[in-house]
Write an enzyme that holds these catalytic residues in place. Structure first.
Site, PDB file in Angstrom:
ATOM      1  N   ARG A  64      -0.084  10.131  34.742  1.00 26.27           N
ATOM      2  CA  ARG A  64       1.363  10.335  34.887  1.00 26.27           C
ATOM      3  C   ARG A  64       2.038  10.381  33.510  1.00 26.27           C
ATOM      4  O   ARG A  64       2.879  11.248  33.246  1.00 26.27           O
ATOM      5  CB  ARG A  64       1.952   9.215  35.746  1.00 26.27           C
ATOM      6  CG  ARG A  64       3.466   9.299  35.974  1.00 26.27           C
ATOM      7  CD  ARG A  64       3.848   8.273  37.038  1.00 26.27           C
ATOM      8  NE  ARG A  64       5.255   7.920  37.036  1.00 26.27           N
ATOM      9  CZ  ARG A  64       6.212   8.589  37.689  1.00 26.27           C
ATOM     10  NH1 ARG A  64       5.902   9.681  38.380  1.00 26.27           N
ATOM     11  NH2 ARG A  64       7.456   8.171  37.652  1.00 26.27           N
TER      12      ARG A  64
ATOM     13  N   HIS B  84      -1.902   5.783  36.219  1.00 24.73           N
ATOM     14  CA  HIS B  84      -0.618   5.931  35.535  1.00 24.73           C
ATOM     15  C   HIS B  84      -0.780   6.617  34.182  1.00 24.73           C
ATOM     16  O   HIS B  84       0.179   7.193  33.657  1.00 24.73           O
ATOM     17  CB  HIS B  84       0.052   4.572  35.371  1.00 24.73           C
ATOM     18  CG  HIS B  84       1.536   4.617  35.556  1.00 24.73           C
ATOM     19  ND1 HIS B  84       2.137   4.869  36.777  1.00 24.73           N
ATOM     20  CD2 HIS B  84       2.556   4.483  34.671  1.00 24.73           C
ATOM     21  CE1 HIS B  84       3.452   4.873  36.627  1.00 24.73           C
ATOM     22  NE2 HIS B  84       3.724   4.642  35.357  1.00 24.73           N
TER      23      HIS B  84
ATOM     24  N   LYS C 224       9.952   5.615  44.715  1.00 20.08           N
ATOM     25  CA  LYS C 224      10.530   4.277  44.724  1.00 20.08           C
ATOM     26  C   LYS C 224      11.892   4.297  45.411  1.00 20.08           C
ATOM     27  O   LYS C 224      12.643   5.251  45.295  1.00 20.08           O
ATOM     28  CB  LYS C 224      10.681   3.766  43.287  1.00 20.08           C
ATOM     29  CG  LYS C 224       9.376   3.324  42.643  1.00 20.08           C
ATOM     30  CD  LYS C 224       9.633   2.674  41.300  1.00 20.08           C
ATOM     31  CE  LYS C 224       8.345   2.113  40.706  1.00 20.08           C
ATOM     32  NZ  LYS C 224       8.594   1.478  39.391  1.00 20.08           N
TER      33      LYS C 224
ATOM     34  N   ARG D  14       2.930   8.962  41.070  1.00 19.18           N
ATOM     35  CA  ARG D  14       2.516   7.567  40.997  1.00 19.18           C
ATOM     36  C   ARG D  14       1.326   7.372  41.931  1.00 19.18           C
ATOM     37  O   ARG D  14       1.124   8.141  42.875  1.00 19.18           O
ATOM     38  CB  ARG D  14       3.646   6.637  41.435  1.00 19.18           C
ATOM     39  CG  ARG D  14       4.909   6.699  40.581  1.00 19.18           C
ATOM     40  CD  ARG D  14       5.960   5.756  41.130  1.00 19.18           C
ATOM     41  NE  ARG D  14       7.180   5.723  40.331  1.00 19.18           N
ATOM     42  CZ  ARG D  14       8.265   6.463  40.550  1.00 19.18           C
ATOM     43  NH1 ARG D  14       8.276   7.311  41.580  1.00 19.18           N
ATOM     44  NH2 ARG D  14       9.323   6.369  39.772  1.00 19.18           N
TER      45      ARG D  14
ATOM     46  N   TYR E 200       9.244   9.025  26.398  1.00 24.39           N
ATOM     47  CA  TYR E 200       8.390  10.176  26.096  1.00 24.39           C
ATOM     48  C   TYR E 200       8.922  11.009  24.943  1.00 24.39           C
ATOM     49  O   TYR E 200       8.182  11.793  24.357  1.00 24.39           O
ATOM     50  CB  TYR E 200       8.207  11.037  27.356  1.00 24.39           C
ATOM     51  CG  TYR E 200       7.532  10.264  28.463  1.00 24.39           C
ATOM     52  CD1 TYR E 200       6.205   9.880  28.365  1.00 24.39           C
ATOM     53  CD2 TYR E 200       8.246   9.864  29.591  1.00 24.39           C
ATOM     54  CE1 TYR E 200       5.598   9.134  29.348  1.00 24.39           C
ATOM     55  CE2 TYR E 200       7.649   9.122  30.593  1.00 24.39           C
ATOM     56  CZ  TYR E 200       6.317   8.755  30.467  1.00 24.39           C
ATOM     57  OH  TYR E 200       5.722   8.007  31.444  1.00 24.39           O
TER      58      TYR E 200
ATOM     59  N   HIS F 154      12.578   9.319  38.012  1.00 24.94           N
ATOM     60  CA  HIS F 154      13.204   8.180  37.352  1.00 24.94           C
ATOM     61  C   HIS F 154      14.690   8.132  37.712  1.00 24.94           C
ATOM     62  O   HIS F 154      15.397   9.132  37.577  1.00 24.94           O
ATOM     63  CB  HIS F 154      13.073   8.283  35.831  1.00 24.94           C
ATOM     64  CG  HIS F 154      11.708   7.987  35.320  1.00 24.94           C
ATOM     65  ND1 HIS F 154      11.253   8.406  34.081  1.00 24.94           N
ATOM     66  CD2 HIS F 154      10.662   7.319  35.887  1.00 24.94           C
ATOM     67  CE1 HIS F 154      10.014   7.995  33.910  1.00 24.94           C
ATOM     68  NE2 HIS F 154       9.628   7.338  34.978  1.00 24.94           N
TER      69      HIS F 154
END
Length: 300
Positions: A245, A242, A176, A152, A277, A268
């Protein structure tokens, strides 16, 4: 306790106990300010006085908008409702709320847009750009690392030399929720990072990508720089961090077929986030099938 105080207390705990980022806390605060405004307009004094019908009215009001204020798009409404759910769930858990007003409340459906990606040739053209001048080495290292490891923007900006193991081809990333993960670094990215380190020095505590005065580079600088480099290469797409990414994830899944591994690499928390994806991968397979299978070709 007033609704305003309950919100302030909850957001404070999010920041201190769960290490939510300032950006996340700010987003929650903006969303919940809309709820407070609705309550004030409708003379609702407490969260306990809210129920599913009132929350549906709230959703409809925000969707419709009002004089001088545009209504929210479905995606923004879903985020708003997610903020309300998170708050009410916690207050109910703590006994500050006798019921959850969000039970049975749904927002409008959001059409899920597939993220745009670069094909292999476009990705190679972008990361191999020789921008020239004193920024060329930094640009190459930055782009190679984005595409190599699927970081990110915030993760790349926060990277320090001590986070990199160039001999082992790995990088330790703070993602995150302050969760740490180890991600492989490809050989081209390792070479580019070694070149950057040789030019600027690999001081362990220093940011890998630095701006003025040695501080971590500004995210906006990276965004603008990528746009400039894409224009130089004639890539006819909206290029942003992004996007690389997304491209990393799509190419990894296309090559490996291992959704769980791609989830781990991206950091994630929920595999459902990664499953977008699989749709991108299916699009690729469909194109191959249409081009190669005799029964798929259209009649002349």
């Amino acid at each position: 306790m007033t609704p305003e105080r309950q919100i302030d207390d909850w957001l404070g705990r999010l920041a201190s106990e769960r290490q939510a980022s300032p950006h996340t806390v700010s987003g929650y605060r903006r969303d919940l300010a809309k709820l407070l405004r609705f309550m004030q307009d409708n003379q609702v004094a407490s969260f306990d006085a809210l129920d599913a019908n009132r929350m549906r009215t709230f959703v409809a009001t925000e969707h419709r908008g009002s004089k001088g204020r545009e209504g929210l798009a479905p995606k923004s409404l879903q985020r708003l409702l997610s903020s309300c759910r998170s708050l009410f769930r916690q207050l109910t858990r703590e006994g500050q709320l006798s019921h959850d007003p969000m039970l049975g409340v749904r927002g409008p459906k959001v059409r899920r847009k597939l993220p745009q990606v670069l094909d292999v040739d476009e990705a190679s053209a972008l990361v191999e750009t020789d921008s020239g001048g004193k920024l060329a080495v930094r640009d190459r290292a930055m782009l190679e690392l984005f595409y190599s490891s699927g970081l990110r923007l915030s993760e790349l900006v926060g990277l320090h030399w001590l986070d990199l193991d160039l001999d082992g081809g790995e990088v330790r990333v703070l993602g995150k929720g302050s969760k740490t993960r180890i991600v492989p670094v490809g050989r081209h990215a390792v070479t580019a990072l070694r070149a950057l380190g040789a030019e600027e020095g690999m001081v362990a505590e220093s940011a890998v990508f630095r701006g003025r005065g040695g501080a971590p580079i500004n995210p906006r600088t990276i965004q603008l720089r990528m746009k400039t480099l894409a224009l130089q290469q004639g890539i006819p797409k909206h290029i942003h961090p992004h996007l690389l990414r997304h491209t990393f994830a799509s190419h990894m899944l296309e090559s490996s077929g291992d959704l769980r591994a791609v989830q781990e690499l991206l950091g994630h928390a929920d595999i459902a986030t990664t499953q977008i994806y699989t749709h991108l991968d299916f699009q690729h397979l469909s194109k191959v099938y249409d081009a190669a299978h005799p029964r798929a070709k259209s009649k002349p």
